[in-house]
Design a protein around this motif. Structure first.
Motif, PDB file in Angstrom:
ATOM      1  N   MET A  23     -38.403  -3.915  26.740  1.00 38.66           N
ATOM      2  CA  MET A  23     -36.956  -2.891  26.974  1.00 38.66           C
ATOM      3  C   MET A  23     -35.597  -3.333  25.583  1.00 38.66           C
ATOM      4  O   MET A  23     -34.983  -2.827  25.374  1.00 38.66           O
ATOM      5  CB  MET A  23     -36.461  -3.923  28.607  1.00 38.66           C
ATOM      6  CG  MET A  23     -35.267  -2.842  29.014  1.00 38.66           C
ATOM      7  SD  MET A  23     -35.270  -3.485  30.211  1.00 38.66           S
ATOM      8  CE  MET A  23     -33.960  -5.016  30.217  1.00 38.66           C
ATOM      9  N   GLY A  24     -35.902  -5.199  25.813  1.00 37.68           N
ATOM     10  CA  GLY A  24     -35.224  -5.562  24.516  1.00 37.68           C
ATOM     11  C   GLY A  24     -34.645  -4.935  23.280  1.00 37.68           C
ATOM     12  O   GLY A  24     -34.151  -5.050  22.563  1.00 37.68           O
ATOM     13  N   LYS A  25     -35.992  -4.797  22.876  1.00 39.74           N
ATOM     14  CA  LYS A  25     -36.807  -4.199  21.355  1.00 39.74           C
ATOM     15  C   LYS A  25     -35.723  -3.086  21.206  1.00 39.74           C
ATOM     16  O   LYS A  25     -35.222  -2.332  20.676  1.00 39.74           O
ATOM     17  CB  LYS A  25     -38.097  -4.266  21.128  1.00 39.74           C
ATOM     18  CG  LYS A  25     -38.591  -5.446  20.944  1.00 39.74           C
ATOM     19  CD  LYS A  25     -39.822  -5.758  20.493  1.00 39.74           C
ATOM     20  CE  LYS A  25     -40.392  -7.221  20.192  1.00 39.74           C
ATOM     21  NZ  LYS A  25     -41.796  -7.301  19.907  1.00 39.74           N
ATOM     22  N   MET A  26     -35.941  -1.958  23.088  1.00 37.97           N
ATOM     23  CA  MET A  26     -35.697  -0.536  23.014  1.00 37.97           C
ATOM     24  C   MET A  26     -34.352  -0.522  22.915  1.00 37.97           C
ATOM     25  O   MET A  26     -34.016   0.661  22.245  1.00 37.97           O
ATOM     26  CB  MET A  26     -36.383   0.019  23.898  1.00 37.97           C
ATOM     27  CG  MET A  26     -37.807  -0.032  24.431  1.00 37.97           C
ATOM     28  SD  MET A  26     -38.408   0.222  26.113  1.00 37.97           S
ATOM     29  CE  MET A  26     -38.205   1.984  26.255  1.00 37.97           C
ATOM     30  N   LEU A  27     -33.507  -1.275  23.598  1.00 39.12           N
ATOM     31  CA  LEU A  27     -32.376  -1.370  23.583  1.00 39.12           C
ATOM     32  C   LEU A  27     -31.253  -2.153  23.313  1.00 39.12           C
ATOM     33  O   LEU A  27     -30.300  -1.788  22.415  1.00 39.12           O
ATOM     34  CB  LEU A  27     -31.427  -2.273  24.706  1.00 39.12           C
ATOM     35  CG  LEU A  27     -32.555  -1.134  26.348  1.00 39.12           C
ATOM     36  CD1 LEU A  27     -32.077  -1.864  27.432  1.00 39.12           C
ATOM     37  CD2 LEU A  27     -32.069   0.085  26.234  1.00 39.12           C
ATOM     38  N   GLY A  28     -32.788  -2.780  22.053  1.00 42.26           N
ATOM     39  CA  GLY A  28     -31.187  -3.535  20.851  1.00 42.26           C
ATOM     40  C   GLY A  28     -30.773  -4.579  21.742  1.00 42.26           C
ATOM     41  O   GLY A  28     -29.814  -4.855  20.761  1.00 42.26           O
ATOM     42  N   ILE A  29     -31.507  -5.101  22.256  1.00 43.74           N
ATOM     43  CA  ILE A  29     -30.435  -6.555  22.844  1.00 43.74           C
ATOM     44  C   ILE A  29     -31.180  -7.470  23.406  1.00 43.74           C
ATOM     45  O   ILE A  29     -32.756  -7.457  22.681  1.00 43.74           O
ATOM     46  CB  ILE A  29     -29.535  -5.790  24.562  1.00 43.74           C
ATOM     47  CG1 ILE A  29     -31.159  -5.821  25.039  1.00 43.74           C
ATOM     48  CG2 ILE A  29     -28.443  -5.195  24.390  1.00 43.74           C
ATOM     49  CD1 ILE A  29     -30.319  -5.559  26.921  1.00 43.74           C
ATOM     50  N   SER A  30     -31.047  -9.027  23.367  1.00 43.11           N
ATOM     51  CA  SER A  30     -31.420  -9.623  23.319  1.00 43.11           C
ATOM     52  C   SER A  30     -32.764  -9.836  24.779  1.00 43.11           C
ATOM     53  O   SER A  30     -32.076  -9.235  25.865  1.00 43.11           O
ATOM     54  CB  SER A  30     -31.429 -11.077  23.507  1.00 43.11           C
ATOM     55  OG  SER A  30     -30.363 -11.499  24.112  1.00 43.11           O
ATOM     56  N   THR A  31     -33.778 -10.679  24.645  1.00 41.16           N
ATOM     57  CA  THR A  31     -34.351 -10.718  26.107  1.00 41.16           C
ATOM     58  C   THR A  31     -33.137 -11.823  27.528  1.00 41.16           C
ATOM     59  O   THR A  31     -33.825 -11.215  28.165  1.00 41.16           O
ATOM     60  CB  THR A  31     -35.039 -11.623  25.771  1.00 41.16           C
ATOM     61  OG1 THR A  31     -35.780 -11.622  24.811  1.00 41.16           O
ATOM     62  CG2 THR A  31     -35.848 -11.511  27.146  1.00 41.16           C
ATOM     63  N   LYS A  32     -32.319 -12.433  26.640  1.00 46.02           N
ATOM     64  CA  LYS A  32     -31.534 -12.485  27.697  1.00 46.02           C
ATOM     65  C   LYS A  32     -30.367 -12.178  29.172  1.00 46.02           C
ATOM     66  O   LYS A  32     -30.128 -11.730  29.560  1.00 46.02           O
ATOM     67  CB  LYS A  32     -30.942 -14.399  27.227  1.00 46.02           C
ATOM     68  CG  LYS A  32     -29.999 -14.823  28.484  1.00 46.02           C
ATOM     69  CD  LYS A  32     -28.916 -15.974  26.998  1.00 46.02           C
ATOM     70  CE  LYS A  32     -28.220 -16.717  28.765  1.00 46.02           C
ATOM     71  NZ  LYS A  32     -27.708 -17.699  28.088  1.00 46.02           N
ATOM     72  N   SER A  33     -29.531 -10.954  27.688  1.00 50.99           N
ATOM     73  CA  SER A  33     -29.110  -9.950  27.928  1.00 50.99           C
ATOM     74  C   SER A  33     -30.091  -8.819  28.828  1.00 50.99           C
ATOM     75  O   SER A  33     -29.852  -7.991  30.063  1.00 50.99           O
ATOM     76  CB  SER A  33     -28.464  -9.406  26.955  1.00 50.99           C
ATOM     77  OG  SER A  33     -27.602  -9.823  26.182  1.00 50.99           O
TER      78      SER A  33
END
Length: 67
Positions: A23-33
Protein backbone atom coordinates in the motif's frame (compact mmCIF):
# COMPACT_ATOMS: atom_id res chain seq x y z
CA UNK A 1 -13.81 7.14 -14.39
CA UNK A 2 -16.26 4.35 -13.65
CA UNK A 3 -15.68 1.96 -10.75
CA UNK A 4 -15.04 -1.11 -12.86
CA UNK A 5 -12.83 0.81 -15.27
CA UNK A 6 -10.73 2.29 -12.45
CA UNK A 7 -10.34 -1.08 -10.75
CA UNK A 8 -9.16 -2.72 -13.97
CA UNK A 9 -6.72 0.02 -15.01
CA UNK A 10 -5.14 1.30 -11.79
CA UNK A 11 -2.62 -0.70 -9.76
CA UNK A 12 -2.95 -3.76 -12.01
CA UNK A 13 0.43 -5.09 -10.89
CA UNK A 14 -0.83 -5.48 -7.31
CA UNK A 15 -3.08 -8.26 -5.96
CA UNK A 16 -6.67 -7.56 -4.89
CA UNK A 17 -5.64 -7.56 -1.22
CA UNK A 18 -2.36 -5.87 -0.39
CA UNK A 19 -0.03 -5.57 2.58
CA UNK A 20 0.95 -2.34 4.31
CA UNK A 21 4.25 -2.31 2.45
CA UNK A 22 2.52 -2.69 -0.91
CA UNK A 23 0.00 0.00 0.00
CA UNK A 24 2.86 2.36 0.81
CA UNK A 25 4.39 1.74 -2.60
CA UNK A 26 1.03 2.25 -4.30
CA UNK A 27 0.53 5.61 -2.60
CA UNK A 28 4.17 6.67 -2.68
CA UNK A 29 4.39 7.00 1.10
CA UNK A 30 6.50 5.41 3.82
CA UNK A 31 5.41 2.31 5.69
CA UNK A 32 5.11 4.41 8.84
CA UNK A 33 2.71 6.80 7.10
CA UNK A 34 0.76 3.83 5.73
CA UNK A 35 0.32 2.41 9.25
CA UNK A 36 -0.83 5.84 10.43
CA UNK A 37 -3.56 5.94 7.76
CA UNK A 38 -4.76 2.51 8.88
CA UNK A 39 -4.69 3.31 12.59
CA UNK A 40 -6.67 6.51 11.95
CA UNK A 41 -9.19 4.40 9.96
CA UNK A 42 -8.79 6.57 6.88
CA UNK A 43 -8.52 3.43 4.73
CA UNK A 44 -10.76 0.48 5.47
CA UNK A 45 -8.85 -2.69 6.24
CA UNK A 46 -8.94 -5.89 8.24
CA UNK A 47 -6.43 -7.76 10.33
CA UNK A 48 -5.46 -11.38 10.50
CA UNK A 49 -3.62 -11.67 13.78
CA UNK A 50 -1.08 -8.87 13.71
CA UNK A 51 -1.03 -8.53 9.93
CA UNK A 52 -3.01 -5.80 8.18
CA UNK A 53 -4.72 -6.65 4.90
CA UNK A 54 -6.07 -3.88 2.69
CA UNK A 55 -8.44 -4.49 -0.23
CA UNK A 56 -7.26 -2.58 -3.29
CA UNK A 57 -10.83 -1.34 -3.69
CA UNK A 58 -10.56 0.60 -0.41
CA UNK A 59 -7.33 2.26 -1.53
CA UNK A 60 -9.07 3.45 -4.68
CA UNK A 61 -11.97 4.73 -2.57
CA UNK A 62 -9.49 6.61 -0.34
CA UNK A 63 -8.06 8.25 -3.46
CA UNK A 64 -11.64 9.19 -4.45
CA UNK A 65 -11.24 7.38 -7.76
CA UNK A 66 -14.45 5.48 -7.09
CA UNK A 67 -17.52 7.64 -6.79
Amino acid sequence: MKKNEAYQTLFTEYPDIVTVSQMGKMLGISTKSAYRLLKENKIEHFRIGRIYKIPKLHILAYLHVLS
